[in-house]
Write a protein that holds these residues in place. Structure first.
Motif, short mmCIF file in Angstrom:
data_model
loop_
_atom_site.label_atom_id
_atom_site.label_comp_id
_atom_site.label_asym_id
_atom_site.label_seq_id
_atom_site.Cartn_x
_atom_site.Cartn_y
_atom_site.Cartn_z
N ASP A 57 -67.06 11.78 -13.81
CA ASP A 57 -65.97 12.64 -13.31
C ASP A 57 -64.63 12.20 -13.87
OD1 ASP A 57 -67.72 14.12 -11.86
OD2 ASP A 57 -67.32 13.13 -9.92
N LEU B 163 -61.24 9.40 -6.59
CA LEU B 163 -62.58 9.01 -7.06
C LEU B 163 -62.84 7.51 -6.91
CD1 LEU B 163 -62.77 11.09 -10.36
CD2 LEU B 163 -63.97 11.55 -8.22
N LYS B 164 -62.66 6.97 -5.76
CA LYS B 164 -62.97 5.55 -5.62
C LYS B 164 -64.36 5.42 -5.03
CE LYS B 164 -60.45 1.86 -6.45
NZ LYS B 164 -60.47 1.28 -7.77
N ILE B 165 -65.06 4.40 -5.42
CA ILE B 165 -66.36 4.16 -4.83
C ILE B 165 -66.13 3.78 -3.36
CG2 ILE B 165 -66.53 1.67 -5.16
CD1 ILE B 165 -69.24 2.28 -6.51
N ILE C 131 -58.44 8.89 -11.30
CA ILE C 131 -59.10 8.29 -10.13
C ILE C 131 -58.24 8.51 -8.89
CG2 ILE C 131 -59.73 6.07 -9.09
CD1 ILE C 131 -60.54 5.22 -12.02
N LEU D 252 -66.57 1.77 -9.95
CA LEU D 252 -67.05 3.13 -10.20
C LEU D 252 -68.56 3.09 -10.38
CD1 LEU D 252 -64.60 4.49 -12.96
CD2 LEU D 252 -64.50 4.94 -10.51
N ILE E 232 -69.54 8.70 -10.88
CA ILE E 232 -68.10 8.89 -10.68
C ILE E 232 -67.38 8.73 -12.02
CG2 ILE E 232 -66.08 8.20 -9.35
CD1 ILE E 232 -67.93 6.99 -7.30
N GLN F 141 -69.68 9.25 -4.05
CA GLN F 141 -68.84 8.09 -4.32
C GLN F 141 -69.30 6.83 -3.60
OE1 GLN F 141 -65.23 11.14 -4.51
NE2 GLN F 141 -64.60 9.09 -4.04
#
Lengths: 499, 98
Positions: free
Chosen positions: A414, A435-437, A430, A407, A411, A484
Motif C-alpha cells: 500500500d 498505515l502503521k502495523i 504511512i 510494516l 501494508i 495492518q
C-alpha cells in the motif's frame, strides 16, 4: 509478399557453415548535433531542430562536436580498438531525401577507431571473441513518412514527408569482421553481441541506448558456405533490425532461407533485406553490390581529427567498468542463482537493484521488489518499470520498515501504491493513509476474542492439535485490523490463548 | 575524351530534380566533359606515393563545444521548400527500398 521456402534449421546447420557480420549504429546522446548546434532531442515537433547546416542550405558550414568525438573515442577504447592518430571525414554521396545535402558526412578509409575485439558470453557460458574491424563517426538521417498506398509503406506511396530533426544527430557505426565458427549459435551470438554493445554504451552514458527508439540499430550480414569451402558465400544484409529478439530471428531466418536456395542449386542474390517482426520473415530490398558507388571523397569543409595521446589517455581514465565484468561482480556479491540473475538482466534492472542495495536493502529483497511487485505494477500501467515514479532509495526505506517489523509485506505494498500515486515519501504515505502495523497487543487480543466468539469450535480443534484451524481466526482478525497486523504475531497470540 | 553524354546529364538532372532544357543539356555535357578530362589529366600527374589532400591549409582538430544554438522555426525551415505538409517537407514518392 509470400513467405519464402526454408530449410529446417537443424539441416541448414548440418550442411552449411554460417558466417555473420554485424554493423551496429549507436546514436550518441550529446546535447547538440554532430556538425551544428541544433538540439539532439527525440520527440520534438517536426523540423524544429534544424538549421541551414543540417538542411544542407548553400553557404552553410559544418563544425565538429568535440563531445561527439570524445564519446566515439571512448566507444573505440571500450572495444579495445586502436584510436587513429589521423581521422578524416568523407562525403558519402547518394540521392535520397532522408538527407537534404545529397550526401552523408561519414568516415571512409580513416575511421576514428579500428582493430578491436569484444568477448561475448552466451547463456551456455560459451565465450566468443568477436573481432571489431572499425568504429567510425557519421551523422544520422532524417525521418521519412510514406503517405498514400494501402499499407503506409514505401511501395504504392503517393508522396513522402520528411522531418530533418534527426538529420545530423551523431552516430557511431561499429563494424565487426566476419565472425566464423558460431555454428548453430550464430543467431544467439548476434543478439548477445548487440546487447553487449548496448550495455556498454549505456553504462558509459554516451547513448540513451533505447533500441525501441532506434538509439541502437543493427544491420545483420549473413552468408553460408559449404562446409570446408574456402570462399565466402554471397551475403545478404538485413537493415535496421531494432530489437534483440528480431536480430536473433532475422539471422535464423536468413540461414534457413539461404540454405534452401543453395541446396536447390540456386544462387543467393547480394541485396539488402528488411525484417518484418510481425510476419516473421525478411523481404528483399534493393540489390546491392560491392561496386555500389557512393563516390566517397574527403569532406573539404572539415579538417582532420587528430586526437593527442594525452586526450586519449584522459578519456581512457573515464571508462567505466565493463558491463560483463560488473555483472559477474554483482552476481557474486549478491549471491543470486543463475536463474534469478538472468531474470534481473532480462528485465534490465541491474542499475535499480544496485542502487536499492546501496541504499541499505538486502540484495534478495531489492530483487523481489523490482522484478516482482514493481514489475507487476509497471506492466498494469503499461510503462517500463524503470519509469515508475519511485526511487531505489524509497524502495530501500520501505524495505527497512518491513525488516524492523513496522510494516507487513501487504501494508508495504500500500505504501508503494501511495508513492506511485504521488502522495509523497513513504513516511508521508504511512502518516496520511494511517498505515502503521497494529502493535497494540490489547487491540489484537480483543479482535481475537471477538473472532473466537463467533467461531467457538476453533479452540477445541487447536487443542486437538489441528493448528491449521487458527487460519480462519487469523483471517477474521486481519480483516478487523484492515490488514495492518502482523499475521505471524496474531497466530502466536491465538495459540497462546488455546493453551 | 570524357564519357559525359547528353543522356548522362539528363539522368543526373533527374536525380537532382533539376529541370534542364535540351540546349542546357548539350552545354553541360561539354562543360562537365572538360572538367572530368581535366581531373583525369591531374590524376596522371600524381604518383601513388602522394597522400590525398582534403584541405589546402594544414590544420586539424577544429571543434565546437556541445552546446545548443538557436534553430530555425518550422515555418522558416519549410519556407523555401517547393512543397510541404504537416510540418514536413513533401517529396515525390521514392520507389527504391521497401
Amino acid at each position: 509478399m509470400a513467405k519464402e521456402q526454408l530449410m529446417s534449421y537443424e539441416d541448414a546447420i548440418e550442411r552449411f557453415e554460417v558466417v555473420i557480420g554485424l554493423e551496429v549504429h549507436v546514436e550518441l546522446n550529446t546535447v547538440s548535433k554532430m556538425f551544428c548546434g541544433c538540439a539532439n532531442n527525440f520527440g520534438s515537433e517536426p523540423n524544429t531542430n534544424v538549421c541551414p547546416t543540417c538542411l544542407g542550405l548553400p553557404g552553410s558550414l559544418p563544425a565538429v562536436n568535440r563531445k561527439a568525438v570524445e564519446s566515439s573515442i571512448a566507444i573505440g577504447l571500450a572495444l579495445d580498438c586502436q584510436i587513429a592518430s589521423n581521422g578524416r571525414f568523407a562525403r558519402k554521396n547518394y540521392f535520397y531525401p532522408d538527407l537534404a545535402k545529397n550526401f552523408q558526412t561519414s568516415q571512409f578509409d580513416e575511421p576514428i577507431a579500428f582493430e578491436g575485439e569484444i568477448s561475448i558470453e552466451l547463456e551456455t557460458g560459451e565465450v566468443f571473441m568477436v573481432p571489431i574491424e572499425r568504429a567510425h563517426m557519421e551523422e544520422d538521417a532524417g525521418k521519412l513518412t510514406h503517405v498514400g498506398g494501402a499499407t503506409g509503406r514505401i511501395q504504392g506511396a503517393e508522396y513522402s514527408l520528411v522531418d530533418y530533426n534527426r538529420a545530423g544527430v551523431p552516430l557511431v557505426e561499429i563494424v565487426t569482421k566476419p565472425i566464423y565458427g558460431a555454428l548453430d549459435k550464430a543467431p544467439e551470438l548476434a543478439a548477445t553481441y548487440v546487447r553487449a554493445i548496448r550495455d556498454i554504451v549505456k553504462s558509459m552514458n554516451v547513448s540513451d541506448a533505447k533500441m525501441e527508439r532506434g538509439n541502437v540499430r543493427c544491420d545483420a550480414n549473413v552468408s553460408l558456405r559449404e562446409k570446408g569451402a574456402e570462399k565466402l558465400g554471397t551475403r545478404t544484409e538485413t537493415k535496421n533490425v531494432n530489437s534483440l529478439k528480431s536480430i536473433e530471428n532475422t539471422v535464423r531466418y536468413e540461414i534457413q532461407r539461404q540454405a534452401f536456395i543453395l541446396a536447390a542449386g540456386g544462387k543467393i542474390i547480394q541485396e539488402t533485406r528488411h525484417w518484418h517482426e510481425d510476419r516473421g520473415h525478411t523481404s528483399a530490398g534493393r540489390p546491392k553490390s560491392d561496386a555500389d558507388d557512393y563516390r566517397y571523397f574527403p569532406e573539404p569543409d572539415l579538417v582532420p581529427v587528430q586526437p593527442s595521446k594525452e586526450w586519449i589517455e584522459e578519456i581512457r581514465l573515464t571508462l567505466t567498468e565493463k558491463p560483463s565484468i560488473r555483472r559477474k561482480r554483482l552476481q557474486e556479491a549478491w549471491g543470486f542463482a543463475d536463474l534469478e540473475f538472468r531474470d534481473v538482466l532480462n528485465s534490465d534492472l541491474l542499475d535499480e537493484i544496485e542502487a536499492t542495495v546501496s541504499a541499505g536493502a538486502s540484495p534478495q529483497s531489492a530483487r523481489k521488489w523490482w522484478t516482482g511487485e514493481l514489475a507487476r505494477l509497471a506492466n498494469l500501467q503499461e510503462v517500463a518499470v524503470q519509469d515508475l515514479p519511485i526511487t531505489p532509495e524509497q524502495v530501500a526505506s520501505i524495505q527497512k520498515l518491513i525488516d524492523s517489523g513496522d510494516l507487513t509485506d501487504r501494508i508495504a505494498r500500500d505504501v508503494v501504491a501511495g508513492v506511485l500515486a504521488g502522495e509523497g515519501e513513504p513516511a508521508e504515505v504511512i502518516e496520511s493513509r494511517g498505515l502503521k502495523i497494529v502493535t497494540d497487543e490489547g487491540a489484537l487480543i480483543a479482535a481475537i476474542d471477538k473472532a473466537l466468539a463467533s467461531q467457538p469450535d476453533v479452540m477445541e480443534k487447536i487443542r486437538d492439535g489441528k493448528l491449521q484451524a487458527a487460519g480462519a481466526v487469523i483471517g477474521a482478525v486481519m480483516q478487523e485490523m484492515r490488514g495492518q497486523a502482523d499475521a505471524a504475531r496474531v497466530r502466536e497470540l491465538i495459540l497462546e490463548r488455546a493453551k | 575524351m570524357s564519357e559525359i553524354t547528353p543522356d548522362l546529364v539528363r539522368h543526373l538532372a533527374s536525380l537532382a530534380r533539376i529541370l534542364v532544357t535540351d540546349q542546357e543539356v548539350e552545354q553541360l555535357a561539354g562543360e562537365l566533359g572538360i572538367i572530368v578530362d581535366s581531373v583525369a589529366t591531374v590524376t596522371k600527374a600524381v604518383s601513388g606515393d602522394v597522400a590525398a589532400t582534403s584541405h589546402p591549409i594544414p590544420m586539424a582538430n577544429v571543434y565546437r563545444e556541445d552546446v545548443i544554438l538557436p534553430s530555425l522555426s518550422q515555418l522558416q525551415a519549410l519556407s523555401s521548400a517547393p512543397d510541404s505538409a504537416e510540418g514536413r517537407f513533401k517529396v515525390n514518392a521514392i520507389l527504391d527500398e521497401d
